[in-house]
Design an enzyme around this catalytic site. Structure first.
Site, PDB file in Angstrom:
ATOM      1  N   ASP A  58       0.852  -1.200   0.000  1.00 17.61           N
ATOM      2  CA  ASP A  58       0.000   0.000   0.000  1.00 17.61           C
ATOM      3  C   ASP A  58       0.888   1.251   0.000  1.00 17.61           C
ATOM      4  OD1 ASP A  58      -2.054   1.854   0.436  1.00 17.61           O
ATOM      5  OD2 ASP A  58      -2.210   1.401   2.572  1.00 17.61           O
ATOM      6  N   LYS A  60       0.562   3.639  -2.555  1.00 17.08           N
ATOM      7  CA  LYS A  60      -0.227   4.716  -3.189  1.00 17.08           C
ATOM      8  C   LYS A  60       0.622   5.589  -4.106  1.00 17.08           C
ATOM      9  CE  LYS A  60      -3.481   5.147   0.734  1.00 17.08           C
ATOM     10  NZ  LYS A  60      -2.818   4.317   1.768  1.00 17.08           N
ATOM     11  N   ASP A  63       2.570   9.961  -9.399  1.00 14.03           N
ATOM     12  CA  ASP A  63       3.689  10.699  -9.994  1.00 14.03           C
ATOM     13  C   ASP A  63       3.465  10.706 -11.511  1.00 14.03           C
ATOM     14  OD1 ASP A  63       6.324  11.802 -10.425  1.00 14.03           O
ATOM     15  OD2 ASP A  63       6.939  10.885  -8.524  1.00 14.03           O
ATOM     16  N   THR A 122     -10.193   8.286   3.042  1.00 15.99           N
ATOM     17  CA  THR A 122     -11.311   8.333   4.004  1.00 15.99           C
ATOM     18  C   THR A 122     -11.157   9.488   4.993  1.00 15.99           C
ATOM     19  OG1 THR A 122     -10.131   6.585   5.173  1.00 15.99           O
ATOM     20  CG2 THR A 122     -12.057   5.925   3.939  1.00 15.99           C
TER      21      THR A 122
HETATM   22  O1  C5P Z   1      -6.398   0.423  12.001  1.00 14.49           O
HETATM   23  P1  C5P Z   1      -7.376   0.568  10.865  1.00 14.49           P
HETATM   24  O2  C5P Z   1      -8.327  -0.608  10.748  1.00 14.49           O
HETATM   25  O3  C5P Z   1      -8.058   1.913  10.843  1.00 14.49           O
HETATM   26  O4  C5P Z   1      -6.428   0.481   9.584  1.00 14.49           O
HETATM   27  C1  C5P Z   1      -6.891   0.789   8.294  1.00 14.49           C
HETATM   28  C2  C5P Z   1      -5.731   0.746   7.350  1.00 14.49           C
HETATM   29  O5  C5P Z   1      -6.185   1.133   6.057  1.00 14.49           O
HETATM   30  C3  C5P Z   1      -4.595   1.699   7.707  1.00 14.49           C
HETATM   31  O6  C5P Z   1      -3.380   1.063   7.282  1.00 14.49           O
HETATM   32  C4  C5P Z   1      -4.860   2.918   6.856  1.00 14.49           C
HETATM   33  O7  C5P Z   1      -3.684   3.599   6.510  1.00 14.49           O
HETATM   34  C5  C5P Z   1      -5.481   2.282   5.613  1.00 14.49           C
HETATM   35  N1  C5P Z   1      -6.326   3.158   4.819  1.00 14.49           N
HETATM   36  C6  C5P Z   1      -7.420   3.834   5.353  1.00 14.49           C
HETATM   37  N2  C5P Z   1      -8.175   4.637   4.542  1.00 14.49           N
HETATM   38  C7  C5P Z   1      -7.872   4.778   3.253  1.00 14.49           C
HETATM   39  C8  C5P Z   1      -6.798   4.087   2.704  1.00 14.49           C
HETATM   40  C9  C5P Z   1      -6.027   3.276   3.536  1.00 14.49           C
HETATM   41  O8  C5P Z   1      -7.721   3.694   6.522  1.00 14.49           O
HETATM   42  N3  C5P Z   1      -8.639   5.511   2.470  1.00 14.49           N
END
Ligand code: C5P
Length: 253
Positions: A58, A60, A63, A122
């Site tokens: 992940d 992301k 560029d 999010t």
């Molecule tokens: O601990 P939690 O369940 O919130 O982790 C969610 C994971 O998903 C984290 O690694 C966070 O960086 C990732 N993430 C997110 N929202 C996004 C993209 C990735 O929470 N839009």
């Protein structure tokens, strides 16, 4: 293929490997994000792959197309199963990523990784979008970016569970939808910094292909039990003789 991916948001490669071993046979893959990757690099990704884990890298990427294509090629060499890029990088950038993923995998004799577009983070809301000059609603913007991702040949998108049903309706059954922000029910009541959340079964019902769950698992006193509770809620934990028998991405030893 199972649906539960655990976010290895931990402070060291040693802890990531320990958790991966602990969750073997319960979760279906692990997510390595920018912190862990910056700390431990591609060596850790290779170690996780060698341990039998499906790795969602992940990072992301966002560029110019040439740079993203080279980054995707490098990611393929780690053995990652899923890679992501920002859909807001545009169609030429996403096309370059898709092409690079397929070509690098063919050259390395590996299966092609899934390449997924990040839609709207999010953590962003209507006000943050507007500050960046985007006047449409979060949902409209997510749907527009998902359309571009599909047009560019990506395998799916990352989106909040709240937008999942609309994306599924627009893009059909084979487009992958990866959803973080899983809270409630077996994923626990503690929301942390996630706001637009949904419970595991509810998110799958809305059309999610994969759920990314971090703190409700890695922060639990018994991470394996916490993951198993989510799997059970998804209704796939009671097949076979036990959760180790599901043919998941992380096989039992
Ligand atoms: O601990 P939690 O369940 O919130 O982790 C969610 C994971 O998903 C984290 O690694 C966070 O960086 C990732 N993430 C997110 N929202 C996004 C993209 C990735 O929470 N839009």
């Amino acid at each position: 293929m199972g649906q539960l991916l655990v976010a290895l948001d931990v402070e060291s490669g040693a802890r990531a490997l320990e958790l991966t071993r602990l969750l073997r046979g319960v979760v279906d893959g692990v997510k390595v994000g920018s912190r862990l990757f910056t700390l431990e690099g591609p060596t850790l990704v290779r170690q996780l792959v060698d341990a039998g884990a499906k790795v969602f890298l992940d990072l992301k990427f966002h560029d110019i197309p040439n740079t993203v294509a080279q980054a995707v090629e490098a990611a393929v060499l780690t053995g990652a199963w899923m890679i992501n890029v920002h859909a807001s990088g545009g169609v030429p950038m996403m096309q370059a990523a898709a092409r690079a993923g397929a070509e690098a995998a063919a050259r390395a004799g590996r299966p092609r990784p899934l390449i997924i577009g990040v839609t709207v983070l999010t953590s962003m809301d209507q006000a943050t979008l507007r500050e960046g000059g985007i006047d449409r609603s979060v949902l409209e913007h997510v749907l527009a970016l998902a359309r571009l991702a599909q047009q560019a040949g990506l395998d799916g998108v990352v989106a909040s569970p709240q937008e999942t049903a609309a994306i599924r309706a627009a893009h059909g059954p084979t487009f992958a939808i990866v959803t973080p922000g899983i809270r409630g029910a077996s994923a626990g009541a503690e929301k942390n910094d996630q706001t637009r959340t949904m419970g595991p079964a509810e998110a799958v019902k809305a059309g999610a292909s994969y759920l990314v769950v971090g703190r409700p698992i890695i922060g639990a006193p018994d991470p394996r039990a916490a993951a198993a509770a989510i799997v059970a809620e998804l209704g796939i934990g009671d097949q076979g003789s036990g959760i180790g028998d599901r043919g998941s991405g992380i096989p039992d030893p």
